[in-house]
Write a protein that holds these residues in place. Structure first.
Motif, PDB file in Angstrom:
ATOM      1  N   ARG A 295       1.896   6.746  -6.940  1.00 31.35           N
ATOM      2  CA  ARG A 295       0.923   7.753  -7.367  1.00 31.35           C
ATOM      3  C   ARG A 295       1.453   9.165  -7.171  1.00 31.35           C
ATOM      4  O   ARG A 295       1.018  10.090  -7.849  1.00 31.35           O
ATOM      5  CB  ARG A 295      -0.389   7.570  -6.605  1.00 31.35           C
ATOM      6  CG  ARG A 295      -1.212   6.397  -7.121  1.00 31.35           C
ATOM      7  CD  ARG A 295      -2.587   6.362  -6.489  1.00 31.35           C
ATOM      8  NE  ARG A 295      -2.542   6.041  -5.068  1.00 31.35           N
ATOM      9  CZ  ARG A 295      -2.393   4.819  -4.565  1.00 31.35           C
ATOM     10  NH1 ARG A 295      -2.262   3.789  -5.378  1.00 31.35           N
ATOM     11  NH2 ARG A 295      -2.362   4.614  -3.278  1.00 31.35           N
ATOM     12  N   MET A 296       2.406   9.354  -6.265  1.00 27.24           N
ATOM     13  CA  MET A 296       2.950  10.682  -6.008  1.00 27.24           C
ATOM     14  C   MET A 296       4.095  11.047  -6.952  1.00 27.24           C
ATOM     15  O   MET A 296       4.459  12.204  -7.060  1.00 27.24           O
ATOM     16  CB  MET A 296       3.448  10.787  -4.561  1.00 27.24           C
ATOM     17  CG  MET A 296       2.347  10.814  -3.539  1.00 27.24           C
ATOM     18  SD  MET A 296       1.229  12.193  -3.758  1.00 27.24           S
ATOM     19  CE  MET A 296       2.316  13.575  -3.484  1.00 27.24           C
TER      20      MET A 296
ATOM     21  N   ALA B  54       0.834  -1.197   0.000  1.00 30.47           N
ATOM     22  CA  ALA B  54       0.000   0.000   0.000  1.00 30.47           C
ATOM     23  C   ALA B  54       0.873   1.253   0.000  1.00 30.47           C
ATOM     24  O   ALA B  54       0.592   2.217  -0.718  1.00 30.47           O
ATOM     25  CB  ALA B  54      -0.926   0.001   1.216  1.00 30.47           C
ATOM     26  N   LEU B  55       1.945   1.229   0.776  1.00 28.81           N
ATOM     27  CA  LEU B  55       2.861   2.367   0.822  1.00 28.81           C
ATOM     28  C   LEU B  55       3.527   2.579  -0.534  1.00 28.81           C
ATOM     29  O   LEU B  55       3.630   3.706  -1.020  1.00 28.81           O
ATOM     30  CB  LEU B  55       3.916   2.160   1.906  1.00 28.81           C
ATOM     31  CG  LEU B  55       4.965   3.250   2.037  1.00 28.81           C
ATOM     32  CD1 LEU B  55       4.324   4.582   2.388  1.00 28.81           C
ATOM     33  CD2 LEU B  55       5.984   2.866   3.086  1.00 28.81           C
TER      34      LEU B  55
ATOM     35  N   ASP C  82       1.072   4.186  -2.854  1.00 27.69           N
ATOM     36  CA  ASP C  82       0.934   5.618  -2.567  1.00 27.69           C
ATOM     37  C   ASP C  82       2.102   6.396  -3.151  1.00 27.69           C
ATOM     38  O   ASP C  82       1.922   7.460  -3.746  1.00 27.69           O
ATOM     39  CB  ASP C  82       0.864   5.857  -1.058  1.00 27.69           C
ATOM     40  CG  ASP C  82      -0.423   5.330  -0.444  1.00 27.69           C
ATOM     41  OD1 ASP C  82      -1.390   5.081  -1.197  1.00 27.69           O
ATOM     42  OD2 ASP C  82      -0.459   5.166   0.789  1.00 27.69           O
ATOM     43  N   CYS C  83       3.313   5.877  -2.988  1.00 32.79           N
ATOM     44  CA  CYS C  83       4.502   6.550  -3.517  1.00 32.79           C
ATOM     45  C   CYS C  83       4.460   6.602  -5.040  1.00 32.79           C
ATOM     46  O   CYS C  83       4.799   7.625  -5.638  1.00 32.79           O
ATOM     47  CB  CYS C  83       5.767   5.835  -3.050  1.00 32.79           C
ATOM     48  SG  CYS C  83       6.055   6.009  -1.276  1.00 32.79           S
TER      49      CYS C  83
END
Length: 69
Positions: free
Chosen positions: A27-28, A20-21, A24-25
């Motif tokens: 997508r950033m 999940a982390l 998130d990264c």
């Protein structure tokens, strides 16, 4: 302060949390700008001055083994 209590019924899945982390990264990434690469140049020894370390930090480093703890 953040409430870090966990109320789940199953075991924690650290790999799922890491996935999940990573998602998130990923997508950033479009929001982060990488600086242009520049060649580093040598520094003249006359510009290098001593490093000051607080006594508490020096004692901490002195107590550590050569290969980490």
């Amino acid at each position: 302060m953040t409430n870090l209590e966990f109320h789940g019924t199953g075991p924690l899945d650290p790999d799922g949390e890491l996935a999940a982390l990573r998602g998130d990264c990923a997508r950033m990434v479009p929001h982060w700008a990488a600086p242009e690469k520049s060649a580093s140049r040598p520094v003249s020894p006359s510009l290098i001055h001593g490093v000051r370390v607080p006594p508490a930090s020096a004692r901490l480093l002195e107590a550590m083994s050569d290969y980490g703890d």
